[in-house]
Design a protein around this motif. Sequence first.
Motif, PDB file in Angstrom:
ATOM      1  N   TYR A  72       7.161 -27.039 -22.403  1.00  0.00           N
ATOM      2  CA  TYR A  72       8.086 -28.207 -22.261  1.00  0.00           C
ATOM      3  C   TYR A  72       8.967 -28.082 -23.059  1.00  0.00           C
ATOM      4  O   TYR A  72       8.662 -27.782 -24.465  1.00  0.00           O
ATOM      5  N   TYR A  73      10.241 -28.399 -22.846  1.00  0.00           N
ATOM      6  CA  TYR A  73      11.419 -28.316 -23.969  1.00  0.00           C
ATOM      7  C   TYR A  73      12.332 -29.232 -23.660  1.00  0.00           C
ATOM      8  O   TYR A  73      12.858 -29.360 -22.660  1.00  0.00           O
ATOM      9  N   ASN A 102      17.475 -40.595 -25.836  1.00  0.00           N
ATOM     10  CA  ASN A 102      18.228 -39.523 -26.814  1.00  0.00           C
ATOM     11  C   ASN A 102      18.368 -38.117 -25.992  1.00  0.00           C
ATOM     12  O   ASN A 102      18.842 -37.470 -26.549  1.00  0.00           O
ATOM     13  N   ILE A 103      17.605 -38.079 -24.782  1.00  0.00           N
ATOM     14  CA  ILE A 103      17.326 -36.856 -23.998  1.00  0.00           C
ATOM     15  C   ILE A 103      18.770 -36.533 -23.390  1.00  0.00           C
ATOM     16  O   ILE A 103      19.312 -37.145 -22.699  1.00  0.00           O
ATOM     17  N   ILE A 104      19.213 -35.109 -23.553  1.00  0.00           N
ATOM     18  CA  ILE A 104      20.199 -34.508 -23.113  1.00  0.00           C
ATOM     19  C   ILE A 104      19.487 -33.866 -21.792  1.00  0.00           C
ATOM     20  O   ILE A 104      19.925 -34.026 -20.664  1.00  0.00           O
ATOM     21  N   TYR A 105      18.782 -32.723 -22.004  1.00  0.00           N
ATOM     22  CA  TYR A 105      17.981 -32.022 -21.103  1.00  0.00           C
ATOM     23  C   TYR A 105      16.619 -32.086 -21.196  1.00  0.00           C
ATOM     24  O   TYR A 105      16.229 -32.062 -22.322  1.00  0.00           O
ATOM     25  N   GLN A 106      15.830 -32.056 -20.159  1.00  0.00           N
ATOM     26  CA  GLN A 106      14.281 -31.938 -20.157  1.00  0.00           C
ATOM     27  C   GLN A 106      13.948 -30.869 -19.052  1.00  0.00           C
ATOM     28  O   GLN A 106      14.279 -30.734 -18.011  1.00  0.00           O
ATOM     29  N   ALA A 107      13.448 -29.693 -20.137  1.00  0.00           N
ATOM     30  CA  ALA A 107      13.032 -28.447 -19.256  1.00  0.00           C
ATOM     31  C   ALA A 107      11.449 -28.180 -19.318  1.00  0.00           C
ATOM     32  O   ALA A 107      10.862 -28.534 -20.084  1.00  0.00           O
TER      33      ALA A 107
END
Length: 246
Positions: A72-73, A102-107
């Motif tokens: 995860y990133y 606060n999350i922009i992208y979750q990969a």
Amino acid sequence: MLFCLSNSRFFAGSALVGLMLAVAGCQSSDGVLGLGDNKAVKPNTGTETGKVTASSLRAYCPNVTLRDGTAYYNTYGRGGRKAASDDSGDPLTQDDQNNSSNIIYQAAITNVTRDCTHASGTMTMNVAVAGKVVPGPLAKPGTITMPIRIVVMRGSEVLYSNLQQYKVQVSDMSAATQFVYSDANISVPEPETSNYQVFAGYDEGKTKAPPPRKKRVVRKKAPVKAAPAAPTTPKGSQTSISDIPR
């Protein structure tokens, strides 16, 4: 975990849980991305004496494993509790980064596979990683750069290690963006036994601690010196008008 987007969209924690379950079920996968045979290659230990045969080594292609914590990133922005309570511009704390707003992208990496060829004493591998990028509350169309590392080990010896800053363009804010990354030029010595390990995953390196806040230096003003008193004339030297000669 529930993430609330600014336009009233919700991307439910179930979506992320689905990704994680997919990752858990594909710690070592074969042929999913069309790079190899759909059937896992099981090394043949060969003869009755337990020796590994040359034919089994030519068919040997080590599985790819995701290490714990590397599937995860997330990328973060300045938002959530920090933005609501502090406009000082100080670096984000760990609590700020753990805040889902606060999350922009979750990969997440959802699948891994590999393909192997053997020639002239060398095993060449093509390792592929597939995954998804889910927009977070602070997401907007743009590019996410993900640090993906591929490592090949023989016991405790590192035979190959490559870190790639892989970029994915994200334009759809209402759905996950799929991606596939592959490292097709992995060359390692031909194995003498089935003891190779291949690892893939995100590698963020050591987390840098935020710099300490600078203490505000208050300079004390130097005390103001009192002006010296004007000299006084002794009483015995005073002259009256009657003393002035006419």
